[in-house]
Design a protein around this motif. Structure first.
Motif, PDB file in Angstrom:
ATOM      1  N   GLY A 300       0.839  -1.204   0.000  1.00 47.16           N
ATOM      2  CA  GLY A 300       0.000   0.000   0.000  1.00 47.16           C
ATOM      3  C   GLY A 300       0.870   1.249   0.000  1.00 47.16           C
ATOM      4  N   LYS A 301       1.892   1.258  -0.859  1.00 48.44           N
ATOM      5  CA  LYS A 301       2.795   2.427  -0.914  1.00 48.44           C
ATOM      6  C   LYS A 301       3.002   2.885  -2.352  1.00 48.44           C
ATOM      7  N   THR A 302       1.927   2.972  -3.113  1.00 48.64           N
ATOM      8  CA  THR A 302       2.067   3.387  -4.513  1.00 48.64           C
ATOM      9  C   THR A 302       1.996   4.902  -4.653  1.00 48.64           C
ATOM     10  N   GLY A 303       1.512   5.577  -3.616  1.00 55.45           N
ATOM     11  CA  GLY A 303       1.322   7.024  -3.710  1.00 55.45           C
ATOM     12  C   GLY A 303      -0.067   7.391  -4.228  1.00 55.45           C
ATOM     13  N   TYR A 304      -0.864   6.402  -4.583  1.00 59.79           N
ATOM     14  CA  TYR A 304      -2.272   6.669  -4.945  1.00 59.79           C
ATOM     15  C   TYR A 304      -3.127   6.337  -3.720  1.00 59.79           C
ATOM     16  N   PRO A 305      -3.720   7.365  -3.096  1.00 63.14           N
ATOM     17  CA  PRO A 305      -4.354   7.165  -1.791  1.00 63.14           C
ATOM     18  C   PRO A 305      -5.392   6.038  -1.752  1.00 63.14           C
ATOM     19  N   LEU A 306      -6.219   5.927  -2.801  1.00 62.39           N
ATOM     20  CA  LEU A 306      -7.276   4.913  -2.751  1.00 62.39           C
ATOM     21  C   LEU A 306      -6.683   3.507  -2.886  1.00 62.39           C
ATOM     22  N   VAL A 307      -5.723   3.382  -3.809  1.00 65.88           N
ATOM     23  CA  VAL A 307      -5.067   2.081  -4.006  1.00 65.88           C
ATOM     24  C   VAL A 307      -4.401   1.662  -2.691  1.00 65.88           C
ATOM     25  N   ASP A 308      -3.693   2.594  -2.081  1.00 67.75           N
ATOM     26  CA  ASP A 308      -2.948   2.263  -0.863  1.00 67.75           C
ATOM     27  C   ASP A 308      -3.892   1.957   0.298  1.00 67.75           C
ATOM     28  N   ALA A 309      -4.989   2.704   0.364  1.00 71.69           N
ATOM     29  CA  ALA A 309      -5.951   2.441   1.448  1.00 71.69           C
ATOM     30  C   ALA A 309      -6.504   1.026   1.296  1.00 71.69           C
ATOM     31  N   HIS A 321     -13.013  -3.640   0.154  1.00 71.15           N
ATOM     32  CA  HIS A 321     -14.293  -3.310  -0.475  1.00 71.15           C
ATOM     33  C   HIS A 321     -14.218  -3.603  -1.985  1.00 71.15           C
ATOM     34  N   ASN A 322     -15.329  -4.059  -2.564  1.00 72.49           N
ATOM     35  CA  ASN A 322     -15.329  -4.467  -3.976  1.00 72.49           C
ATOM     36  C   ASN A 322     -14.869  -3.364  -4.923  1.00 72.49           C
ATOM     37  N   VAL A 327     -10.278  -1.220  -8.341  1.00 68.31           N
ATOM     38  CA  VAL A 327      -9.286  -0.165  -8.614  1.00 68.31           C
ATOM     39  C   VAL A 327      -7.863  -0.695  -8.401  1.00 68.31           C
ATOM     40  N   THR A 328      -7.647  -1.432  -7.323  1.00 65.43           N
ATOM     41  CA  THR A 328      -6.286  -1.930  -7.055  1.00 65.43           C
ATOM     42  C   THR A 328      -5.858  -2.949  -8.117  1.00 65.43           C
ATOM     43  N   ALA A 329      -6.812  -3.765  -8.552  1.00 66.52           N
ATOM     44  CA  ALA A 329      -6.472  -4.791  -9.554  1.00 66.52           C
ATOM     45  C   ALA A 329      -6.177  -4.133 -10.899  1.00 66.52           C
ATOM     46  N   PHE A 380      -8.982   2.484 -15.196  1.00 68.03           N
ATOM     47  CA  PHE A 380      -9.463   3.333 -14.102  1.00 68.03           C
ATOM     48  C   PHE A 380      -8.437   4.401 -13.769  1.00 68.03           C
ATOM     49  N   ASN A 381      -8.896   5.625 -13.648  1.00 74.32           N
ATOM     50  CA  ASN A 381      -8.035   6.678 -13.126  1.00 74.32           C
ATOM     51  C   ASN A 381      -8.252   6.683 -11.609  1.00 74.32           C
TER      52      ASN A 381
END
Ligand code: FAD
Length: 435
Positions: A300-309, A321-322, A327-329, A380-381
């Motif tokens: 969880g250290k990509t710098g993209y807050p949602l991905v990391d969360a 969460h689905n 988004v992470t995938a 996804f952005n």
């Protein structure tokens, strides 16, 4: 001479109520001996000895034992290879038949056919019953007898075909359980595992979540999904009970249960998807597979807050969460161009609700190579997704409170990553046209 008995082998149906496999065993007329087997072959693959899923199964077995004791029986729990368990039971009892609810994963099918053969050699029948799904492999097919590979027509046919009998509760009389002397279950330590912080609760269908599921399910901060994935995985809830509830309460939630069966039938018809792309042309993708970037994604250290969360929620709790799973995938496969199989394997080690068919199907969906997948050019952005689904950053702040310091240096810039992914995917698909 010993009296004949039937054995009921609990696997992914850890409940006494509404269990169609158990009902079939009880209807055999023979006293029923319920068993569960911790298979060292399966447990051996789990490297984390604090695996919450094993603890969940262990606690679910305790609840099941309480129910069986109340009904006048008990359960015998073994830690050994199934073939040796049945060999030992055969010495102790005169077994007429072994019953089980059907399991559809490739390894389970292989195991069951070995068990069936060895029981047959001893003159014992192995009876498996549909319980885990409403419709299995060949129940929903196209008019020409081939499987559906697109969700929408599959779900339409699923609904058309559904009759009361498909979701009626499997009601049973439990007065045919073999009387047994109460015996404590093996401890987690006895099977090589340790106690975790997971607390088993008997699953419950909650109208306050399901009634307005459609409006709320996409917003991770609302946490407005049922969390029944693990219960469906291990059968501590009956899928028929879920469908009965969904039919009364919410069609969108019913659609999710159908997605589960859609991917199950895909895996059953196309077992090659376990390690290859459903669409073979996607095997030409030149994945970058940068190990450092993969480790940052995992942590969880990509710098993209949602991905990391999302990754942190997964690492801390075993749930994500689905919306954030999507988004992470997408980020891993498209922004970082890392093979979907790496992400799938990581999720498999972490998700409490890990289900081979759903995990595989959804990862292939995200990577674009699946049967009914997101098109490759749909990337996804992560920032736009955050604005849309977590605009107050409530989810991000909950799981990734230091996001502001990380965001300054994202692992890769969105526009650059997007263009790179489009180029690499196009190259792969063009290569296919040329060959
Ligand atoms: C990359 C990725 C990996 C996933 N891996 C898994 C997995 O290993 N196991 C798993 O059960 N789901 C998986 N899902 C699907 C979905 O994210 C979870 O089922 C859902 O988040 C579980 O939360 P819930 O129990 O609160 O489900 P709810 O939203 O309340 O839905 C109820 C049930 O419907 C089923 N369901 C819902 N959505 C899906 C879906 N898209 N595909 C298949 N079944 C679905 C599940 O059994 C779920 O428990 C994955 C999704 C993605 C994008």
């Amino acid at each position: 001479m010993k009296d004949k008995i039937a054995v009921f082998w609990f696997r992914r149906d850890l409940r006494l109520s509404d269990n169609s496999g158990m009902r079939a065993a009880l209807q055999s007329g023979f006293p029923v001996l319920p068993i569960f087997i911790f298979d060292p072959k399966i447990l051996g693959k789990l490297t984390d000895k604090y695996d919450k899923r094993v603890d969940y199964i262990h606690q679910a077995l305790q609840a099941l034992q309480e129910d069986l004791l109340a009904a006048g029986g008990d359960i015998r729990v073994f830690h050994a290879e199934p073939l040796s368990v049945f060999a030992a039971l055969h010495k102790e009892y005169d077994i007429a038949s072994v019953y089980a609810s059907r399991d559809y994963e490739p390894d389970a099918i292989k195991r069951d056919s070995e068990v069936e053969k060895s029981l047959k050699d001893r003159g014992i029948s192995f009876v498996t019953v549909k319980d885990q799904v409403i419709f299995e492999r060949d129940d929903i097919l196209k008019a020409d007898g081939t499987p559906y590979t697109v969700y929408t027509p599959y779900s339409r046919k699923w609904k058309e075909k559904l009759e009361d009998k498909d979701y009626r509760a499997a009601i049973m009389k439990t007065d045919h359980l073999l009387p047994l002397k109460k015996k404590a279950l093996p401890r987690l330590e006895d099977i090589g595992f340790k106690k975790t912080d997971i607390a088993f609760k008997r699953p419950r269908l909650d109208a306050t979540i399901i009634d307005d599921y459609g409006e709320n399910r996409d917003f991770p901060a609302k946490d407005h999904t049922t969390r029944l994935g693990i219960a469906l995985r291990f059968g501590t809830i009956s899928v028929r009970a879920c469908v009965r509830f969904a039919l009364k309460h919410n069609g969108t939630w019913l659609n999710e249960l159908i997605w589960r069966e859609f991917f199950m039938q895909i895996l059953a018809h196309f077992p090659k998807v376990v390690d290859t792309c459903f669409k073979p042309q996607y095997e030409h993708i030149k994945w970058r597979n940068n190990e450092k970037e993969f480790d940052l994604w995992c942590a969880g250290k990509t710098g993209y807050p949602l991905v990391d969360a999302g990754m942190r929620q997964l690492n801390e709790t075993g749930f994500m969460h689905n919306r954030v799973r999507m988004v992470t995938a997408s980020f891993l496969t498209k922004h970082l161009l890392i093979d979907w199989r790496w992400g799938e394997a990581y999720f498999a080690t972490k998700l409490l609700d890990y289900e081979l068919s759903s995990n595989n199907g959804n990862w292939q969906w995200a990577a674009g190579c699946g049967c009914d997948a997101a098109p490759y050019f749909r990337i996804f952005n992560p920032s736009a997704q955050t604005k849309k689904f977590d605009k107050d950053l409530a989810y991000v702040k909950e799981w990734n409170p230091d996001f502001e310091s990380l965001e300054k240096e994202p692992i890769v810039k969105h526009e650059f990553a997007r263009d790179r992914a489009l180029k690499v995917y196009k190259q792969a698909l063009n290569k296919n046209k040329e060959s």
